[in-house]
Each structure stands twice: as structure tokens, then as C-alpha cells.
Design an enzyme around this catalytic site. Structure first.
Site, short mmCIF file in Angstrom:
data_model
loop_
_atom_site.label_atom_id
_atom_site.label_comp_id
_atom_site.label_asym_id
_atom_site.label_seq_id
_atom_site.Cartn_x
_atom_site.Cartn_y
_atom_site.Cartn_z
CB CYS A 87 33.90 30.62 47.19
SG CYS A 87 33.93 29.90 45.55
N GLY A 133 39.20 32.03 28.27
CA GLY A 133 38.75 31.93 29.66
C GLY A 133 38.34 33.32 30.12
CD GLU A 176 42.43 42.27 26.08
OE1 GLU A 176 41.22 41.92 26.16
OE2 GLU A 176 43.11 42.58 27.06
CG MET A 236 38.73 40.10 32.10
SD MET A 236 38.03 41.69 32.57
CE MET A 236 39.47 42.53 33.20
P1 ADP Z 1 44.05 37.41 31.48
O1 ADP Z 1 44.81 37.72 30.24
O2 ADP Z 1 43.31 36.10 31.42
O3 ADP Z 1 43.15 38.54 31.93
P2 ADP Z 1 46.58 37.78 32.78
O4 ADP Z 1 47.55 36.85 32.10
O5 ADP Z 1 46.59 39.23 32.36
O6 ADP Z 1 45.11 37.19 32.67
O7 ADP Z 1 46.84 37.76 34.37
C1 ADP Z 1 46.96 36.59 35.11
C2 ADP Z 1 47.51 36.98 36.48
O8 ADP Z 1 46.56 37.77 37.19
C3 ADP Z 1 47.79 35.82 37.42
O9 ADP Z 1 49.05 35.24 37.22
C4 ADP Z 1 47.73 36.48 38.79
O10 ADP Z 1 48.98 37.03 39.13
C5 ADP Z 1 46.79 37.65 38.59
N1 ADP Z 1 45.45 37.52 39.20
C6 ADP Z 1 44.73 38.54 39.71
N2 ADP Z 1 43.51 38.12 40.14
C7 ADP Z 1 43.43 36.79 39.88
C8 ADP Z 1 42.41 35.80 40.07
N3 ADP Z 1 41.23 36.09 40.59
N4 ADP Z 1 42.68 34.54 39.67
C9 ADP Z 1 43.88 34.24 39.14
N5 ADP Z 1 44.87 35.12 38.93
C10 ADP Z 1 44.67 36.40 39.28
ZN ZN Z 2 32.89 31.13 43.98
#
Ligand code: ADP
Ligand code: ZN
Length: 204
Positions: A149, A16, A90, A18
Site C-alpha cells: 500500500c 528496522g 546483520e 528488511m
Molecule cells: P536493509 O539493510 O534494511 O535490508 P538496505 O540498506 O540493504 O536495507 O537497502 C535499502 C534500499 O533498498 C533502499 O535504498 C531502496 O533502494 C531499496 N528498496 C527495495 N525495496 C524497498 C522497500 N520496500 N522500501 C524501501 N526501500 C526499498
Molecule cells: Zn501496507
């Protein structure tokens, strides 16, 4: 099949944009494997040194010890043959060798859990994730929240100007966007803000 336990291996992919919780989900699955008393090894690519050299770290600051490698080709050399569960974070930065490696590990009876970005900053499929999806037993697509949004977000919006495929960074450099709010490349608005006005040529 694992010749010692008789168990079959498999590949799980969590992908998915970031901020969608890929690292959290990877850490959750690996913690559960440890609770089940399985031997776990975790790897991440050297390119991601944002927070720590020896841990995978989620945006909500969940952490798990990991080993750092230059690419998938280095994993086999430091893999303990007794390891039953292999976690990779990653994965989109691990290189094309990850596809064959994941197959090889799963064929030898190991549970392989891979987390990575499925699309890049232009919305294009991010190798080698598409190939891994085709070969995996299990696929989980995680969505973030659109910062414009509030809708479910499948895109990683880059907020700084760069043509490079890889610009490592987190908050401030990237944000999650839904398909309606996503603008490939940098947001057009910012480009206009910095554009210098040219005087209009008038015919005389
Ligand atoms: P990824 O590995 O997909 O980058 P992480 O597991 O590192 O995601 O982080 C997920 C966490 O980021 C969520 O639990 C939430 O606390 C935080 N977060 C920050 N911005 C967002 C966002 N736009 N949507 C969802 N979660 C977010
Ligand atoms: Zn949007």
C-alpha cells in the site's frame, strides 16, 4: 574510556525491517568515520553469504569491505586494539554474546555501530536486538515502504512457507509491509491457492 585518546565509547543501534536502509545507514556512518580519519573495522555473520563473503552489501548495491565471523564470540580475537569504530551488520544473526561484547567495546572507548532486524517474520522481537536497544546511547529505527500500500513499513513479510526462524534470502522471499498489510507467517491467500478441495459429505 579509551586510555590513549581519553574519549568515551558508545553504542549506536540502527534497526528496522528488511529493505529499510539499515545497511545503507551503517555504511554511511562508517564512511564518515573514515573521513574523520578514524580506524574502522566491520564485521558480519557467516550466515549472510548472499552476495559476497567479504563485503556488506545493501539492496541498492552499496558495498563496504567487512570481516566474516561465526558469531559475536569471535570478534574480540580478530579485533585490532587500535580500532576506534566497530561496525556490525546483520546483528540479529550474531548471537547473544553480542550484548556483552558491545558493552565491553564501548566501555573501552570504542564507537560501536550495530545494524540488525528488530523483529522476525512473525513480528516478534529478534534477540539480541532488544537487549542492545536497552543498553545503547543512540537508537535509529528505519522504516521501509510497504509493498502492498505504500505506507511506512515496519514488518518483514516472508513470502515462502517455512517454520524456520532463519531463511536467508532477499527479493522474492521477503518484502516490507506496514502493520495493516502484515500477515504473520506466509500470506494466507497462497495457502488457499494450493489447498486441495475435499468433496462435501452429505447426510443420506
Ligand atoms: P536493509 O539493510 O534494511 O535490508 P538496505 O540498506 O540493504 O536495507 O537497502 C535499502 C534500499 O533498498 C533502499 O535504498 C531502496 O533502494 C531499496 N528498496 C527495495 N525495496 C524497498 C522497500 N520496500 N522500501 C524501501 N526501500 C526499498
Ligand atoms: Zn501496507
Amino acid at each position: 574510556m579509551d586510555i590513549f585518546t581519553g574519549h568515551t565509547g558508545w553504542i549506536e543501534v540502527v534497526c528496522g525491517p528488511m529493505f529499510s536502509g539499515k545497511s545503507e545507514e551503517l555504511i554511511r556512518r562508517l564512511r564518515r568515520a573514515r573521513i574523520a580519519r578514524k580506524r574502522v573495522q566491520v564485521f558480519k555473520p557467516r550466515i549472510d553469504i548472499r552476495y559476497s563473503h567479504e563485503e556488506i552489501v545493501s539492496h541498492a548495491d552499496q558495498r563496504m569491505a567487512s570481516e566474516v565471523v561465526d558469531g559475536a564470540q569471535d570478534i574480540l580475537g580478530i579485533l585490532d586494539w587500535r580500532t576506534q569504530v566497530v561496525g556490525i551488520d546483520e546483528a540479529n544473526f550474531m548471537g547473544p554474546a553480542l550484548v556483552e561484547l558491545a558493552e565491553q567495546l564501548a566501555d573501552s572507548g570504542k564507537q560501536v555501530i550495530i545494524a540488525g532486524l528488530d523483529t522476525d517474520y512473525l513480528g516478534r522481537p529478534f534477540p539480541p536486538i532488544p537487549d542492545l536497544l536497552a543498553r545503547a546511547e543512540s537508537i535509529t529505527k528505519t522504516l521501509a515502504i510497504c509493498m502492498r500500500c505504500g505506507n511506512p513499513a515496519k514488518h518483514t513479510q516472508r513470502l515462502v512457507e517455512s517454520e524456520d526462524l532463519i531463511v536467508v534470502g532477499a527479493t522474492g522471499m521477503y518484502e516490507a509491509r506496514c502493520r495493516r498489510c502484515f500477515e504473520p507467517g506466509i500470506p494466507k491467500q497462497e495457502r488457499f491457492e494450493f489447498a486441495t478441495a475435499k468433496p462435501l459429505r452429505t447426510e443420506t
